[in-house]
Design an enzyme around this catalytic site. Structure first.
Site, PDB file in Angstrom:
ATOM      1  N   GLU A  60       0.236  -1.244   5.595  1.00  0.00           N
ATOM      2  CA  GLU A  60       1.302  -0.832   6.507  1.00  0.00           C
ATOM      3  C   GLU A  60       1.104   0.609   6.941  1.00  0.00           C
ATOM      4  O   GLU A  60       1.357   0.980   8.089  1.00  0.00           O
ATOM      5  CB  GLU A  60       2.660  -1.009   5.822  1.00  0.00           C
ATOM      6  CG  GLU A  60       3.866  -0.768   6.722  1.00  0.00           C
ATOM      7  CD  GLU A  60       4.357   0.673   6.733  1.00  0.00           C
ATOM      8  OE1 GLU A  60       5.257   0.990   7.534  1.00  0.00           O
ATOM      9  OE2 GLU A  60       3.831   1.494   5.944  1.00  0.00           O
ATOM     10  N   ASP A  70       0.820  -1.221   0.000  1.00  0.00           N
ATOM     11  CA  ASP A  70       0.000   0.000   0.000  1.00  0.00           C
ATOM     12  C   ASP A  70       0.848   1.262   0.000  1.00  0.00           C
ATOM     13  O   ASP A  70       2.024   1.257   0.384  1.00  0.00           O
ATOM     14  CB  ASP A  70      -0.941   0.018   1.203  1.00  0.00           C
ATOM     15  CG  ASP A  70      -0.199  -0.012   2.538  1.00  0.00           C
ATOM     16  OD1 ASP A  70       0.732  -0.834   2.689  1.00  0.00           O
ATOM     17  OD2 ASP A  70      -0.542   0.789   3.430  1.00  0.00           O
TER      18      ASP A  70
END
Length: 483
Positions: free
Chosen positions: A145, A78
């Protein structure tokens, strides 16, 4: 012609460009996860994709390395999605527009996603190259994350055989991280009541701030637009009468907010003009305070329209401003063991005001667990004092420094021999997934590194092409030496 077609190493930048065309903001990672799975299928590699879209891809050792210990290569899928005002992009559907500016790879008006797309690109390029020499590889791609390391927290790592981990999620070449802060997300919510009122509405904005990563840039004294808007409204409210209709600021809990705004209602145009005049004085004060740290700061006021609006009841407005003025924000403690290292901090990253609720979302960080919880307790006390509730999410541990690390020693030696410069071993105030991995895998030896990237989590984010090339050379040589 693809933007990165002429860049070396070709496979690294080709995969990076592929990734940039797949929307992959936090919480929207299925497409990029599926892309990695299709890659594994195409290359005949063993893979696992869990229900959260975390991915593990396994590749056998190259010839001569069959008896070597496996190594884990890890990064997250991400990215933080931020854009400049006026940029037309739907981060849920649209890819990024890459361009090259000298030695830098950038994206037009948005974050680049080099954090952590470069790790994914490196890993796929390694998996795709059968000429490289390496031990058995376990490539781990985590999700979300950037919003609390949710993927690493939920992921089942029990099947991994490696006890050496390369985390490619750092942004300064030649600096190798051996420790990081732990953290959590705290969402403070305070119920509010409203009334209808008539008058003239005005928009007040705090803009022009640099923002940045709430761990890496927290020590640079950059302005926090959410906190500053609270200050502006409080100062104005001491001299002028107005009601608050709307408030918002920030996009990510771990990005220092660059902008925040409020819509207020003044009874008459004369009062509104007095408020705008008062803002000009505040604007000059803030420009002076931030002339070095955040010179672009601006406080603006513009008239909107006349009419009836739903505004905060006086008592609710008092609670909101009390919270914004009293909330802890920024650095709380500096490390007494490592000079210059922030030990404990928090960032008021997202502020929202709905019809019945005021909320602020914080990213809390500390390398000392008890102090991390002490900050959370202070937020709890403040929120509950005002009649609200707090939720704690994504609590992740610090990555503690390991005195003896064969990985660290070999990486430092490899770097020095390749580039003639001594490697720097440091700790970082930002959070890294190494802490969660170390907690799940006994005896894990980790190191975190990466190429030079600047202004991550902002639309100014850029990746040094030459540094990315050198870092690729380092990774390839390091894997070769793990025989």
């Amino acid at each position: 012609m693809r933007v990165c077609e002429q860049l070396e190493p070709k496979k690294v930048f080709a995969y990076f460009e592929d990734i940039s065309q797949i929307p992959h903001g936090s919480g929207n990672t299925k497409a990029i996860s599926d892309y990695c799975v299709e890659f594994a299928k195409t290359h005949g590699l063993t893979y696992i994709q869990d229900e959260d879209h975390n991915v593990i891809i396994v590749k056998d050792a190259s010839a001569g390395y069959e008896n070597s210990e496996p190594v884990i290569i890890q990064g997250h899928l991400d990215m933080v999605c931020e854009k400049e005002d006026g940029v037309a992009i739907d981060f849920e559907k649209d890819g990024l527009k890459l361009y090259i500016d000298g030695d830098f790879l950038k994206a037009e008006g948005t974050t680049l996603g080099g954090d952590d797309g470069i790790a994914v690109a490196y890993a796929l390029a390694i998996l795709d190259d059968d000429t490289l020499e390496h031990p058995p590889l376990e490539v781990v791609f985590t999700v979300d994350e950037e919003i609390g390391m949710l993927g690493a927290e939920s992921m089942d790592l029990s099947g991994l055989k490696g006890r050496k981990l390369l985390n490619i999620d750092s942004e300064e070449e030649g600096i190798f991280l051996a420790s990081c802060a732990g953290g959590l997300q705290a969402v403070c919510e305070i119920p509010v009541s409203r009334i209808d009122a008539e008058g003239i509405s005005y928009e007040i904005k705090v803009t022009g701030l640099q923002g940045g990563h709430s761990g890496v840039e927290i020590d640079k004294e950059r302005g926090n637009a959410v906190s500053l808007l609270g200050r502006v409204l409080d100062v104005l409210g001491r001299e002028h009468s107005f009601a608050i209709a709307q408030m918002e600021g920030g996009l990510k809990d771990n990005a220092i907010p660059r902008e925040a705004s409020a819509v207020i209602l003044a009874e008459t145009e004369a009062v509104g003009e007095e408020i705008c005049a008062g803002l000009k004085k505040l604007d000059q004060e803030l420009k002076k305070e931030f002339q070095t740290a955040d010179a672009g700061i601006a406080v603006t006021c513009r008239k909107l329209e006349n009419g009836k609006k739903s505004v905060l009841h006086g008592s609710a407005a008092s609670k909101v401003l009390f919270f914004l003025r009293m909330m802890p924000n920024g650095i709380q403690h500096m490390s007494m063991d490592i000079k210059g290292l922030v030990e404990t901090s928090l960032n008021a990253g997202i502020m929202k005001l709905t019809e019945d609720m005021f909320s602020v979302c914080f990213a809390v960080r500390s390398s000392v667990s008890s102090r991390k919880m002490e900050v959370a307790n202070r937020l709890t006390f403040l929120t509950e004092f005002l009649g609200g509730e707090i939720s704690i999410n994504g609590d992740y541990p610090a990555w503690e420094y390991k005195a003896d690390s064969a990985m660290r020693e070999l990486m430092a030696k490899t770097y020095q021999e390749l580039f003639g410069e001594e490697a720097k071993i440091e700790a970082i105030h930002a959070g890294l997934e190494c802490g969660l991995f170390s907690g799940k895998i006994s005896g894990l030896d980790c190191i975190s590194f990466g190429p030079n990237m600047y202004d991550i989590h902002t639309p100014k984010e850029r990746l040094s092409i030459s540094s990315a090339q050198r870092t690729w050379k380092l990774i390839v040589e390091f894997l070769k030496r793990l025989k």
